[in-house]
Design an enzyme around this catalytic site. Structure first.
Site, PDB file in Angstrom:
ATOM      1  N   GLU A   1       7.955  -6.215   1.345  1.00 27.17           N
ATOM      2  CA  GLU A   1       6.824  -6.050   2.285  1.00 27.17           C
ATOM      3  C   GLU A   1       5.779  -7.137   2.065  1.00 27.17           C
ATOM      4  O   GLU A   1       5.242  -7.703   3.010  1.00 27.17           O
ATOM      5  CB  GLU A   1       6.149  -4.691   2.048  1.00 27.17           C
ATOM      6  CG  GLU A   1       6.650  -3.563   2.916  1.00 27.17           C
ATOM      7  CD  GLU A   1       6.160  -3.686   4.353  1.00 27.17           C
ATOM      8  OE1 GLU A   1       5.489  -4.676   4.694  1.00 27.17           O
ATOM      9  OE2 GLU A   1       6.459  -2.771   5.129  1.00 27.17           O
TER      10      GLU A   1
ATOM     11  N   ARG B   1     -10.699   9.844   1.565  1.00 26.60           N
ATOM     12  CA  ARG B   1     -10.541  10.524   2.855  1.00 26.60           C
ATOM     13  C   ARG B   1     -11.647  11.540   3.065  1.00 26.60           C
ATOM     14  O   ARG B   1     -12.092  11.765   4.187  1.00 26.60           O
ATOM     15  CB  ARG B   1      -9.144  11.156   2.958  1.00 26.60           C
ATOM     16  CG  ARG B   1      -8.073  10.072   3.077  1.00 26.60           C
ATOM     17  CD  ARG B   1      -6.663  10.621   3.196  1.00 26.60           C
ATOM     18  NE  ARG B   1      -5.691   9.519   3.072  1.00 26.60           N
ATOM     19  CZ  ARG B   1      -4.399   9.693   2.876  1.00 26.60           C
ATOM     20  NH1 ARG B   1      -3.897  10.911   2.787  1.00 26.60           N
ATOM     21  NH2 ARG B   1      -3.599   8.644   2.778  1.00 26.60           N
TER      22      ARG B   1
ATOM     23  N   LYS C   1       0.856  -1.189   0.000  1.00 35.19           N
ATOM     24  CA  LYS C   1       0.000   0.000   0.000  1.00 35.19           C
ATOM     25  C   LYS C   1       0.891   1.237   0.000  1.00 35.19           C
ATOM     26  O   LYS C   1       1.699   1.435   0.909  1.00 35.19           O
ATOM     27  CB  LYS C   1      -0.893  -0.001   1.233  1.00 35.19           C
ATOM     28  CG  LYS C   1      -1.733   1.261   1.334  1.00 35.19           C
ATOM     29  CD  LYS C   1      -2.775   1.159   2.408  1.00 35.19           C
ATOM     30  CE  LYS C   1      -3.598   2.429   2.467  1.00 35.19           C
ATOM     31  NZ  LYS C   1      -4.633   2.361   3.499  1.00 35.19           N
TER      32      LYS C   1
ATOM     33  N   LYS D   1       1.320  10.169   6.034  1.00 36.63           N
ATOM     34  CA  LYS D   1       1.361   8.721   6.237  1.00 36.63           C
ATOM     35  C   LYS D   1       2.639   8.074   5.681  1.00 36.63           C
ATOM     36  O   LYS D   1       2.722   6.851   5.582  1.00 36.63           O
ATOM     37  CB  LYS D   1       0.097   8.080   5.641  1.00 36.63           C
ATOM     38  CG  LYS D   1      -1.194   8.576   6.319  1.00 36.63           C
ATOM     39  CD  LYS D   1      -2.418   7.734   5.951  1.00 36.63           C
ATOM     40  CE  LYS D   1      -3.664   8.260   6.686  1.00 36.63           C
ATOM     41  NZ  LYS D   1      -4.841   7.375   6.517  1.00 36.63           N
TER      42      LYS D   1
ATOM     43  N   SER E   1     -10.167   5.407  -4.901  1.00 35.17           N
ATOM     44  CA  SER E   1     -11.105   6.506  -5.116  1.00 35.17           C
ATOM     45  C   SER E   1     -10.606   7.521  -6.146  1.00 35.17           C
ATOM     46  O   SER E   1     -11.376   7.987  -6.985  1.00 35.17           O
ATOM     47  CB  SER E   1     -11.386   7.193  -3.780  1.00 35.17           C
ATOM     48  OG  SER E   1     -10.180   7.629  -3.182  1.00 35.17           O
TER      49      SER E   1
ATOM     50  N   LYS F   1      -2.104  -1.503  -3.923  1.00 37.81           N
ATOM     51  CA  LYS F   1      -3.009  -0.357  -3.850  1.00 37.81           C
ATOM     52  C   LYS F   1      -2.226   0.936  -3.882  1.00 37.81           C
ATOM     53  O   LYS F   1      -1.287   1.054  -3.116  1.00 37.81           O
ATOM     54  CB  LYS F   1      -3.786  -0.459  -2.534  1.00 37.81           C
ATOM     55  CG  LYS F   1      -4.680   0.692  -2.262  1.00 37.81           C
ATOM     56  CD  LYS F   1      -5.354   0.479  -0.950  1.00 37.81           C
ATOM     57  CE  LYS F   1      -6.150   1.729  -0.654  1.00 37.81           C
ATOM     58  NZ  LYS F   1      -6.502   1.807   0.729  1.00 37.81           N
TER      59      LYS F   1
ATOM     60  N   TYR G   1     -14.866   0.760  -7.320  1.00 36.60           N
ATOM     61  CA  TYR G   1     -16.155   1.423  -7.123  1.00 36.60           C
ATOM     62  C   TYR G   1     -17.036   1.275  -8.358  1.00 36.60           C
ATOM     63  O   TYR G   1     -18.209   1.596  -8.326  1.00 36.60           O
ATOM     64  CB  TYR G   1     -15.937   2.902  -6.765  1.00 36.60           C
ATOM     65  CG  TYR G   1     -15.118   3.059  -5.491  1.00 36.60           C
ATOM     66  CD1 TYR G   1     -15.730   2.934  -4.250  1.00 36.60           C
ATOM     67  CD2 TYR G   1     -13.746   3.295  -5.537  1.00 36.60           C
ATOM     68  CE1 TYR G   1     -14.995   3.051  -3.079  1.00 36.60           C
ATOM     69  CE2 TYR G   1     -13.001   3.408  -4.376  1.00 36.60           C
ATOM     70  CZ  TYR G   1     -13.629   3.284  -3.144  1.00 36.60           C
ATOM     71  OH  TYR G   1     -12.896   3.376  -2.002  1.00 36.60           O
TER      72      TYR G   1
HETATM   73  C1  PBG Z   1      -7.389   3.365   5.297  1.00 37.59           C
HETATM   74  C2  PBG Z   1      -7.719   3.156   3.874  1.00 37.59           C
HETATM   75  C3  PBG Z   1      -7.556   4.091   2.840  1.00 37.59           C
HETATM   76  C4  PBG Z   1      -8.126   3.517   1.715  1.00 37.59           C
HETATM   77  C5  PBG Z   1      -8.591   2.235   2.065  1.00 37.59           C
HETATM   78  N1  PBG Z   1      -8.323   2.026   3.415  1.00 37.59           N
HETATM   79  C6  PBG Z   1      -7.024   5.486   2.822  1.00 37.59           C
HETATM   80  C7  PBG Z   1      -5.793   5.861   3.491  1.00 37.59           C
HETATM   81  O1  PBG Z   1      -4.876   5.063   3.691  1.00 37.59           O
HETATM   82  O2  PBG Z   1      -5.710   7.042   3.854  1.00 37.59           O
HETATM   83  C8  PBG Z   1      -8.211   4.182   0.377  1.00 37.59           C
HETATM   84  C9  PBG Z   1      -9.241   3.684  -0.550  1.00 37.59           C
HETATM   85  C10 PBG Z   1      -9.534   4.593  -1.681  1.00 37.59           C
HETATM   86  O3  PBG Z   1      -8.906   5.650  -1.876  1.00 37.59           O
HETATM   87  O4  PBG Z   1     -10.440   4.232  -2.444  1.00 37.59           O
HETATM   88  N2  PBG Z   1      -6.453   2.619   5.911  1.00 37.59           N
END
Ligand code: PBG
Length: 339
Positions: free
Chosen positions: A246, A214, A204, A230, A287, A261, A326
């Site tokens: 990882e 968010r 991730k 983050k 998203s 992701k 989505y």
């Molecule tokens: C949180 C999480 C996030 C997403 C899924 N789980 C956002 C983040 O790490 O801030 C993002 C999903 C998306 O953008 O569609 N741990």
């Protein structure tokens, strides 16, 4: 050169592209409805679905609306959903303590979905960001300069047990803390949930593509005064070797499924994992990838459905077994219509 002159070409690959029939016979990759995982945002209360401005077509759903949507997508052939809770800001605090409450929204949502559509697989995020007032995925150290890795692990393990107890099929740690998969696995086993799976968000990245998400869950509200971003836990977008390392660590720690992701901008990472593990690979078209396609289509610069389908086939071709998107419900609808 004469008008009817022909070259003696040794190879004419275009023969395989001459007609729809031959093109479909040689097609290497296909999107199947069974590959798709539909994410849903759930809120408390029985009000009307709340529109999410930055994610056209997506809403925050109260539990009874969520049940209806789940019946609908299962009817379209979708086998799994991913649930994300959107908490009332008054429930958020520095420790994300609502995550460990026995009555927290996500647990009620899992039970409600399982009651409505028992066969539909439910996946939940294990991370504290929906619950913390600073929006981070874990609890902070005393100086508030970073997330406290090991103290966060305890929270994640308890969250996983509560989610398993509520009937979730797979927990999906999305926090990127060190050692979380091992701790969650052993905690689930000790609590008697050895059949609950772990889909690890193993690669991730610290991505700008999470922006609309968010906004959707309120983890970027002005009240979430982030002291740091983050990048101390999510991966550097520049690093492929580190993403492989990882992910393979998560495999060793007991993950059942690995995830990359975002998906579209990280196709090389998907392929890298495909070449280095025999575990199934999930990809999350996040998203921002969704919003980008929608925004360009809205001004008439891209064809929404064609771009959507191309983006998904690319993610599948790179080596994904399943795709969180989505677009899942709409794609499922179109696949059904065209069958
Ligand atoms: C949180 C999480 C996030 C997403 C899924 N789980 C956002 C983040 O790490 O801030 C993002 C999903 C998306 O953008 O569609 N741990």
């Amino acid at each position: 050169m004469r008008k009817d002159e022909k070259f003696k070409l040794e190879r004419r690959p275009r023969r395989l592209r001459k007609s729809p029939a031959i093109r479909s016979l040689v097609q290497e990759t296909e999107i199947d409805v069974q590959d798709l995982v539909m994410p849903f945002f759930v809120i408390d209360g029985g009000g009307q679905p709340e529109i999410i401005e930055s994610m056209p077509g997506q809403c925050r759903l109260g539990i009874s609306h969520l049940q209806n949507k789940c019946e609908e997508v299962f009817g379209l052939g979708i086998q799994a959903i991913a649930l994300f809770p959107v908490l009332n800001p008054s429930l958020k605090n520095g420790e994300g303590s609502d995550a460990l409450s026995e009555n927290t929204l996500i647990l009620r949502a899992i039970k409600a979905v399982k009651e409505a559509v028992p066969e539909l697989m439910v996946i939940t995020d294990i991370a504290l960001d929906p619950y913390t007032n600073h929006g981070h995925d874990g609890v902070l150290n005393t100086e508030k300069t970073d997330v406290d890795n090991d103290r966060t692990l305890g929270f994640l393990a308890q969250m996983a047990i509560l989610n398993a107890e509520a009937g979730v099929d797979f927990v999906a740690p999305s926090d990127m803390m060190d050692g979380r998969v091992a701790v969650i696995r052993s905690s689930l086993d000790e609590a008697g949930y050895e059949d609950t799976g772990i889909l690890s968000y193993s690669a991730k990245f610290a991505s700008a593509y999470y922006g609309p998400f968010r906004e959707a869950i309120g983890s970027s509200l002005p009240t979430c005064k982030q002291l740091f971003d983050k990048q101390t836990y999510q991966l550097n977008p520049a690093n492929r070797r580190e993403a492989r390392m990882e992910s393979l660590l998560d495999e060793e720690e007991g993950a059942d499924i690995l995830m990359v992701k975002p998906a579209g901008p990280y196709l090389d990472i998907i392929r890298e994992l495909r070449n280095n593990t025999d575990l199934p690979i999930a990809s999350f078209q996040v998203s921002g990838e969704y919003a980008q396609i929608y925004a360009a289509a809205k001004v008439g610069w891209l064809d929404l459905n064609k771009t959507r389908d191309e983006s998904l086939i690319a993610i599948k071709r790179a080596g994904s077994d399943m795709i969180f998107t989505y677009f899942a419900a709409e794609v499922a609808r179109d696949l059904k219509r065209n069958r």
